[in-house]
Design a protein around this motif. Structure first.
Motif, PDB file in Angstrom:
ATOM      1  N   TYR A  11      -0.904 -26.158  56.771  1.00  0.00           N
ATOM      2  CA  TYR A  11      -0.297 -25.588  57.962  1.00  0.00           C
ATOM      3  C   TYR A  11      -1.228 -24.545  58.573  1.00  0.00           C
ATOM      4  O   TYR A  11      -2.163 -24.056  57.947  1.00  0.00           O
ATOM      5  CB  TYR A  11       1.060 -24.956  57.643  1.00  0.00           C
ATOM      6  N   TYR A  12      -0.931 -24.222  59.850  1.00  0.00           N
ATOM      7  CA  TYR A  12      -1.656 -23.215  60.606  1.00  0.00           C
ATOM      8  C   TYR A  12      -0.712 -22.070  60.944  1.00  0.00           C
ATOM      9  O   TYR A  12       0.493 -22.284  61.147  1.00  0.00           O
ATOM     10  CB  TYR A  12      -2.224 -23.799  61.903  1.00  0.00           C
ATOM     11  N   TYR A  39       6.630 -27.090  64.816  1.00  0.00           N
ATOM     12  CA  TYR A  39       6.200 -28.172  63.950  1.00  0.00           C
ATOM     13  C   TYR A  39       6.156 -27.662  62.513  1.00  0.00           C
ATOM     14  O   TYR A  39       6.061 -26.458  62.245  1.00  0.00           O
ATOM     15  CB  TYR A  39       4.817 -28.680  64.342  1.00  0.00           C
ATOM     16  N   THR A  40       6.218 -28.614  61.562  1.00  0.00           N
ATOM     17  CA  THR A  40       6.086 -28.229  60.156  1.00  0.00           C
ATOM     18  C   THR A  40       4.692 -27.712  59.845  1.00  0.00           C
ATOM     19  O   THR A  40       4.513 -26.972  58.874  1.00  0.00           O
ATOM     20  CB  THR A  40       6.399 -29.427  59.262  1.00  0.00           C
ATOM     21  N   ALA A  41       3.704 -28.108  60.654  1.00  0.00           N
ATOM     22  CA  ALA A  41       2.330 -27.656  60.431  1.00  0.00           C
ATOM     23  C   ALA A  41       2.035 -26.340  61.148  1.00  0.00           C
ATOM     24  O   ALA A  41       0.901 -25.862  61.089  1.00  0.00           O
ATOM     25  CB  ALA A  41       1.341 -28.719  60.891  1.00  0.00           C
ATOM     26  N   VAL A  44       3.288 -22.452  61.262  1.00  0.00           N
ATOM     27  CA  VAL A  44       4.111 -21.401  60.674  1.00  0.00           C
ATOM     28  C   VAL A  44       4.089 -20.208  61.609  1.00  0.00           C
ATOM     29  O   VAL A  44       3.027 -19.630  61.870  1.00  0.00           O
ATOM     30  CB  VAL A  44       3.596 -21.015  59.269  1.00  0.00           C
TER      31      VAL A  44
END
Length: 351
Positions: free
Chosen positions: A273-274, A283-285, A287
């Motif tokens: 993740y970013y 998005y889940t990616a 945070v």
């Protein structure tokens, strides 16, 4: 009979018009030739530039065995070490004959490799005009601008696949370890954000699509992802300024071709993740700061650490602008391709 005579009269009429027009054009050309012969054509006299003497002074100051300026002074003026400058100059000379010493058709000496690399680096570092180094390098404005564009183009074509490459599986493992030890975020690939670079010479017909309502001037967007040590492994530049962080992701390749699976507390996660700000989608990616949490103390603690870690990419933008003066000013190129070369070259030299 009447129809054939009408067609013949029409043909004669158009033929007469063509002959009359040709006669008028011939008279105008004769008048123009008389005016040109009465006023002799003058050309701008070429300046007697001591190119060889300028190179000897440049080499004596920076590149000879007994150079005048120290390595620290060289780094302050060129924003890189002396060894790196020489390496880039040699690579450019091997890549393109433009950066080699050549002679023109009249046998006049041209500029050396160091001169053709010094001029663009000075413009890049200080953000000055192309003719500001005329006295020291004896280089005209047109030649300085040509060196600047060819320098950026050569840097991008030579080093982009090396210094702006996608991270490998080994690189991702190092990113996970480094970010967990530094920021306390396991599975963190880096921080991502966008910035706008003003384009002052944007064509009038394109101003609407390059202008955003909250900025008020034409700009081009840079999206970048970097680690804590400012390693840039994702950069997308060239998207028109009317876009925002939401629709910019549709053109970005930040999620493509990266094997970023990791383990945490016995659970396998497919992607890392970013850290991003609130303008990015959920998005889940991505945070972001937790908007609502029953425990206010935990919320403040998480928001504090998330914002501190997310400042890596903001610090990257500040470092690039402070290091390369050309980015502190609006882009003056008339073509988007040349503006992209400038930005990508600055990112590569920063990395």
């Amino acid at each position: 009979m009447s129809s054939s005579s009408d067609e013949e009269n029409a043909g004669n009429f158009f033929l007469g018009m063509i002959l009359e027009t040709a006669k008028i054009v011939a008279e105008m050309e004769e008048d123009g030739e008389d005016e040109e012969t009465s006023q002799p054509r003058t050309r701008v006299a070429a300046l007697n530039r001591d190119r060889e003497g300028a190179y000897e002074r440049l080499a004596g100051d920076y590149f000879s065995k007994n150079y005048v300026y120290t390595n620290e002074q060289f780094g302050c003026r060129f924003q890189m070490s002396r060894q790196l400058f020489v390496r880039i100059a040699n690579d450019l000379a091997n890549y393109d004959d433009f950066f080699t010493l050549r002679y023109d058709g009249r046998g006049r000496r041209g500029f050396t490799t160091f001169q053709k690399c010094t001029s663009p680096l000075c413009q890049l570092a200080y953000g000055t005009a192309s003719d500001s180094w005329n006295e020291s390098l004896t280089m005209s404005e047109r030649m300085s601008w040509g060196c600047l564009y060819e320098f950026f183009k050569g840097i991008v074509n030579l080093y982009r696949k090396v210094y702006l490459r996608r991270p490998t599986k080994k690189d991702i493992g190092k990113l996970y370890t480094f970010h967990e030890e530094t920021h306390g975020f396991p599975g963190m690939l880096g921080s991502i954000d966008c910035t706008h670079w003003q384009w002052c010479n944007c064509p009038v017909a394109w101003c609407d699509q390059y202008m955003s309502g909250d900025i008020g001037y034409p700009s081009i967007i840079l999206e970048a992802a970097c680690s804590q040590d400012l390693w840039i492994w994702h950069a997308l530049f060239g998207v028109v300024g009317s876009n925002n962080d939401l629709n910019l992701l549709t053109r970005s390749h930040v999620f493509d071709d990266i094997d970023s699976s990791f383990m945490l507390n016995g659970v396998s996660y497919k992607h890392g993740y970013y850290l991003a700000d609130d303008t990015y989608p959920s998005y889940t990616a991505m945070v972001k700061t937790i908007p609502e949490l029953s425990d206010e103390k935990r919320k403040k603690m998480f928001a504090k650490w998330q914002e501190l870690a997310r400042r890596d990419v903001e610090r990257l933008f500040d470092v690039i602008k402070a290091k390369w003066g050309i980015i502190q000013q609006p882009a003056h190129a008339f073509e988007p391709k040349k503006v992209r070369y400038i930005m990508y070259a600055c990112l590569i030299l920063q990395t």
